[in-house]
Design an enzyme around this catalytic site. Sequence first.
Site, PDB file in Angstrom:
ATOM      1  N   TRP A   1     -40.137  -1.583   2.624  1.00 37.52           N
ATOM      2  CA  TRP A   1     -40.628  -0.361   3.263  1.00 37.52           C
ATOM      3  C   TRP A   1     -42.027  -0.022   2.801  1.00 37.52           C
ATOM      4  CZ3 TRP A   1     -38.921   0.212   7.670  1.00 37.52           C
ATOM      5  CH2 TRP A   1     -37.565   0.063   7.983  1.00 37.52           C
TER       6      TRP A   1
ATOM      7  N   ASP B   1     -42.451   8.463   0.749  1.00 39.68           N
ATOM      8  CA  ASP B   1     -41.464   8.195   1.795  1.00 39.68           C
ATOM      9  C   ASP B   1     -40.095   8.348   1.141  1.00 39.68           C
ATOM     10  OD1 ASP B   1     -39.665   7.162   3.608  1.00 39.68           O
ATOM     11  OD2 ASP B   1     -40.664   5.226   3.861  1.00 39.68           O
TER      12      ASP B   1
ATOM     13  N   LYS C   1     -30.733   8.818   7.482  1.00 37.79           N
ATOM     14  CA  LYS C   1     -30.027   8.307   6.312  1.00 37.79           C
ATOM     15  C   LYS C   1     -29.209   9.421   5.667  1.00 37.79           C
ATOM     16  CE  LYS C   1     -32.545   4.639   7.140  1.00 37.79           C
ATOM     17  NZ  LYS C   1     -33.894   4.328   6.739  1.00 37.79           N
TER      18      LYS C   1
HETATM   19  C1  LIG Z   1     -35.062   3.587   7.327  1.00 37.72           C
HETATM   20  C2  LIG Z   1     -36.343   3.681   6.590  1.00 37.72           C
HETATM   21  C3  LIG Z   1     -37.573   3.638   7.257  1.00 37.72           C
HETATM   22  C4  LIG Z   1     -37.681   3.450   8.757  1.00 37.72           C
HETATM   23  O1  LIG Z   1     -37.511   4.639   9.400  1.00 37.72           O
HETATM   24  P1  LIG Z   1     -37.652   4.791  10.993  1.00 37.72           P
HETATM   25  O2  LIG Z   1     -36.923   6.056  11.255  1.00 37.72           O
HETATM   26  O3  LIG Z   1     -37.021   3.589  11.614  1.00 37.72           O
HETATM   27  O4  LIG Z   1     -39.089   4.883  11.316  1.00 37.72           O
HETATM   28  C5  LIG Z   1     -38.727   3.757   6.501  1.00 37.72           C
HETATM   29  N1  LIG Z   1     -38.679   3.946   5.172  1.00 37.72           N
HETATM   30  C6  LIG Z   1     -37.511   3.980   4.487  1.00 37.72           C
HETATM   31  C7  LIG Z   1     -37.515   4.181   3.009  1.00 37.72           C
HETATM   32  C8  LIG Z   1     -36.309   3.848   5.180  1.00 37.72           C
HETATM   33  O5  LIG Z   1     -35.142   3.893   4.518  1.00 37.72           O
END
Ligand SMILES: *Cc1c(COP(=O)(O)O)cnc(C)c1O
Length: 360
Positions: A102, A172, A196
């Site tokens: 990520w 993030d 999530k």
């Molecule tokens: C799932 C995830 C993403 C991707 O998110 P999208 O909603 O598909 O843009 C990015 N960063 C992390 C840490 C994730 O777990």
Amino acid sequence: MTRPYNFSPGPAALPEPVLRRAAEEMLDWHGSGVSVMEMSHRGKEFMSIYAATLASLRALLAVPDNYKIVFLQGGAIGENAIVPMNLLRGRTRADYVNTGDWSRRSIAEAARYCTVNVAASAEANGFTAIPPQREWQLDASAAYVHICSNETIIGLEYHWTPDTGDVPLVADMSSDILSRPLDVSRYGLIYAGAQKNIGPAGLTIVIVRDDLLGGALPTTPTAFDYTVQAANDSMINTPPTYAIYVAGLVFDWIAAQGGLAAMAERNRAKAELLYGCLDASGFYRTRVVAADRSLMNVCFHLPDPALDADFLAGAREAGLLALKGHRIVGGMRASIYNAMPVEGVRALAAYLRDFETRRS
Ligand SMILES: *Cc1c(COP(=O)(O)O)cnc(C)c1O
């Protein structure tokens, strides 16, 4: 009806009481005669849902007054571009820490907008440990420092907050926000996709400090300009109304469980149970160093990938769903976000022991 335990990494399981409440309110929200999906986002009913949802999130995370919360769309992958567009503020450089897939994707996207300095990388250790801050090569002229607080694919999580001095820290937090109490004041900006640990896909949450607003690139799409959205209740475009409503139900559920301190305690207990079971076995293997293991995504491998299909089929029969690891790393991954009850983790631990006994 008893439901199976769903270990999906995302979109992930929601608390069952939340799903039941949403089902009860589906056809007629609070006597309005319509579903939340069918309401004007500017009507008084939805505005009340929106205000309550925002207030619950602010209370749960104890967000300081000098931070705005905006509800956007585009997910964390969208934010990979939206963050530099909004936060460069005339600067040309940003620091990124690479701890896995990520962060690698965040870096690739940011490089389209600025010069990225990879201040530290876990590549050298095979993405099994977070590089300690003493090894970071931070750039004093960087517009911000970006981290991914939990690498969902490999199960690598920060259990400490970096200190980046006057340079704003951006995180993030898509896969560990609301899993534990958080000192928001340590960050310039936090973003997370909802699917999530918050609610349905389609909602992206951004928490941003006031002094970082006002400097978006002139080419920033209006819908992705934090300043414009913050000044317009995130309603410069139609927000993802149903996702916001369900997120609000989740926030209320978390508060009813005792808030983030209670969540943290439960999440720690769940993770300890699972890692304890894996560590005690001579069969399963984990890769991430103990200190940096994710409490949300527990990744492990069987001794031979040829056993994977049998493991997954048996798990499904035992009511344990979605344990297949990400295709990049293979193996297994049990995602145990807030909504996973400890009973689900106990059932998985029992299955792990049982499979080991039968197959080793
Ligand atoms: C799932 C995830 C993403 C991707 O998110 P999208 O909603 O598909 O843009 C990015 N960063 C992390 C840490 C994730 O777990």
